[in-house]
Design an enzyme around this catalytic site. Structure first.
Site, PDB file in Angstrom:
ATOM      1  N   ASP A  76       1.420  -1.011   0.144  1.00 25.00           N
ATOM      2  CA  ASP A  76       0.002  -0.243  -0.352  1.00 25.00           C
ATOM      3  C   ASP A  76       0.499   0.833   0.436  1.00 25.00           C
ATOM      4  O   ASP A  76       2.015   1.026   0.055  1.00 25.00           O
ATOM      5  CB  ASP A  76      -0.807  -0.091   1.078  1.00 25.00           C
ATOM      6  CG  ASP A  76      -2.137   0.972   1.325  1.00 25.00           C
ATOM      7  OD1 ASP A  76      -2.562   1.586   0.259  1.00 25.00           O
ATOM      8  OD2 ASP A  76      -1.864   1.952   2.541  1.00 25.00           O
ATOM      9  N   SER A  77       0.423   2.573  -0.407  1.00 27.10           N
ATOM     10  CA  SER A  77       0.835   3.800   0.363  1.00 27.10           C
ATOM     11  C   SER A  77       1.428   4.468   1.355  1.00 27.10           C
ATOM     12  O   SER A  77       1.992   4.382   1.414  1.00 27.10           O
ATOM     13  CB  SER A  77      -0.077   5.043  -0.964  1.00 27.10           C
ATOM     14  OG  SER A  77      -1.037   4.493   0.038  1.00 27.10           O
TER      15      SER A  77
ATOM     16  N   CYS B 259      -3.646  -0.966  -2.012  1.00 29.70           N
ATOM     17  CA  CYS B 259      -4.355   0.789  -2.306  1.00 29.70           C
ATOM     18  C   CYS B 259      -4.832   0.868  -3.363  1.00 29.70           C
ATOM     19  O   CYS B 259      -5.022   0.039  -4.606  1.00 29.70           O
ATOM     20  CB  CYS B 259      -2.712   1.315  -2.888  1.00 29.70           C
ATOM     21  SG  CYS B 259      -2.942   3.372  -2.891  1.00 29.70           S
TER      22      CYS B 259
ATOM     23  N   GLU C 171      -6.263   9.030   9.956  1.00 30.41           N
ATOM     24  CA  GLU C 171      -5.348   9.079  10.144  1.00 30.41           C
ATOM     25  C   GLU C 171      -5.267   9.397  11.661  1.00 30.41           C
ATOM     26  O   GLU C 171      -4.462   9.344  12.888  1.00 30.41           O
ATOM     27  CB  GLU C 171      -3.744   9.504   9.784  1.00 30.41           C
ATOM     28  CG  GLU C 171      -3.410   8.345   8.662  1.00 30.41           C
ATOM     29  CD  GLU C 171      -2.534   8.418   7.539  1.00 30.41           C
ATOM     30  OE1 GLU C 171      -1.728   9.410   8.142  1.00 30.41           O
ATOM     31  OE2 GLU C 171      -2.470   7.632   6.491  1.00 30.41           O
TER      32      GLU C 171
ATOM     33  N   CYS D 279     -11.235   3.064  -0.353  1.00 32.05           N
ATOM     34  CA  CYS D 279     -10.069   3.448  -0.189  1.00 32.05           C
ATOM     35  C   CYS D 279      -9.547   2.906   0.889  1.00 32.05           C
ATOM     36  O   CYS D 279     -10.702   2.633   2.360  1.00 32.05           O
ATOM     37  CB  CYS D 279      -9.889   5.406   0.438  1.00 32.05           C
ATOM     38  SG  CYS D 279      -8.679   5.918   0.605  1.00 32.05           S
TER      39      CYS D 279
ATOM     40  N   HIS E 246      -8.423   3.713   4.146  1.00 34.72           N
ATOM     41  CA  HIS E 246      -8.680   4.777   5.492  1.00 34.72           C
ATOM     42  C   HIS E 246     -10.107   4.610   5.634  1.00 34.72           C
ATOM     43  O   HIS E 246     -10.434   4.436   6.840  1.00 34.72           O
ATOM     44  CB  HIS E 246      -7.794   5.535   5.373  1.00 34.72           C
ATOM     45  CG  HIS E 246      -6.446   5.520   5.276  1.00 34.72           C
ATOM     46  ND1 HIS E 246      -5.861   5.030   4.133  1.00 34.72           N
ATOM     47  CD2 HIS E 246      -6.073   6.831   6.086  1.00 34.72           C
ATOM     48  CE1 HIS E 246      -4.484   5.576   4.664  1.00 34.72           C
ATOM     49  NE2 HIS E 246      -4.671   6.382   5.984  1.00 34.72           N
TER      50      HIS E 246
HETATM   51  N1  DGL Z   1      -3.993   3.852   0.446  1.00 36.27           N
HETATM   52  C1  DGL Z   1      -4.779   4.466  -1.016  1.00 36.27           C
HETATM   53  C2  DGL Z   1      -5.785   4.375  -1.689  1.00 36.27           C
HETATM   54  O1  DGL Z   1      -6.257   3.302  -0.970  1.00 36.27           O
HETATM   55  C3  DGL Z   1      -5.097   6.093   0.734  1.00 36.27           C
HETATM   56  C4  DGL Z   1      -4.035   6.716   0.734  1.00 36.27           C
HETATM   57  C5  DGL Z   1      -3.365   7.425  -0.008  1.00 36.27           C
HETATM   58  O2  DGL Z   1      -4.032   8.311  -0.923  1.00 36.27           O
HETATM   59  O3  DGL Z   1      -1.943   7.331  -0.817  1.00 36.27           O
HETATM   60  O4  DGL Z   1      -6.327   4.844  -2.029  1.00 36.27           O
END
Ligand code: DGL
Length: 272
Positions: free
Chosen positions: A15-16, A78, A157, A189, A191
């Site tokens: 993931d990012s 991600c 977060e 997403c 989050h």
């Molecule tokens: N992990 C990213 C997503 O699911 C969200 C956080 C980011 O913008 O990197 O798109």
């Protein structure tokens, strides 16, 4: 390599940043004996507002990192990478690859009664139209209404879960979707599952929320079985966490996403 050794290899997930731990949580619940190597690109998060070109470059590097850990398949947790760079990951990985978009889209089409589906995600995910296209592949008559919700990422977060600020922003983002009478909403997403309660509260008459991470865990199980890659072990799985940076409050935030203690987290040495 003999089949037992192949099956015991870990699933690679990236993931990012830390958000993908919601996908790890779903996977650990569904497949408790699968070994996992997680990589979060915490030094370069967020990917959501970045250009597709940069996201593709990062996705290739993230994939190469996991391949060095000898993974048997790759899960792109991600949504932004799954939306704009899945084919880059497929090209770099020599193992099966799953993104979160198609499983999430499929689950939404299976759940909606009115064929009116909302999708929320980062700017990158929403601009790519990946969810809309995937939903239409499953049902071309479905109406899809999309909305980017960039502020949800820092709110999750920061742990502002049951907070007035989150409620106000959620209403602002989601009211147009409510007016369009969607009955199903894809949390597109990593989050957003953290904010599930607040998101749900905007829709008084009830709404089906699709957690793409959970839908993906189900698909991972299918792919493992289809490729004879399922780990037959009944031992406790080995879960390894790597990140490109260990930022301030990492453990506290990470444990909120994973829903349990994180244990040891290592910096991905030599990643850059
Ligand atoms: N992990 C990213 C997503 O699911 C969200 C956080 C980011 O913008 O990197 O798109």
């Amino acid at each position: 390599m003999n089949i037992k050794n192949l099956q015991a290899k870990p699933i690679g997930i990236f993931d990012s940043g830390i958000g993908g731990l919601t996908v790890v949580r779903a996977l650990m619940k569904r497949l408790p004996h699968e070994n996992i190597v997680y990589f979060g690109d915490t030094a370069r998060v967020p990917y959501g507002p970045k250009s597709p070109q940069v996201i593709r470059e990062y996705a290739a590097q993230d994939t190469d990192f996991l391949m060095k850990h000898n993974v048997k398949m790759i899960v792109v947790a991600c949504n932004t990478v799954s939306a704009v760079a899945l084919e880059v990951v497929q090209k770099h990985a020599k193992v099966p690859v799953i993104g979160v978009i198609v499983p999430g889209a499929k689950a939404a089409v299976e759940s909606t009664k009115k064929k009116r589906i909302g999708v929320i995600g980062t700017v990158g995910t929403i601009n790519s139209n990946a969810y809309t296209n995937a939903i239409r592949q499953f049902d071309e008559t479905a109406t899809v209404i999309s909305q980017s919700c960039p502020l949800f990422v820092p709110l999750a977060e920061e742990g502002l879960i049951d907070h007035k600020a989150t409620e106000i922003i959620a209403r602002e983002y989601l009211f147009p979707l409510k007016l369009k009478k969607i009955d199903t909403l894809v949390l597109g997403c990593t989050h957003y599952p953290i904010l599930e309660k607040t998101i749900r509260s905007v829709f008084e008459s009830g709404i089906i929320l699709i957690d793409s991470g959970e839908a993906t865990a189900e698909e991972v199980e299918h792919v493992l079985i289809a490729n004879d890659l399922r780990n037959p072990s009944t031992l406790k799985a080995n879960i390894q966490f790597f990140v490109s940076d260990i930022p301030y409050r990492f453990t506290e935030i990470g444990e909120r996403f994973l829903g349990q203690k994180l244990g040891r987290v290592r910096r991905a040495e030599g990643f850059f």
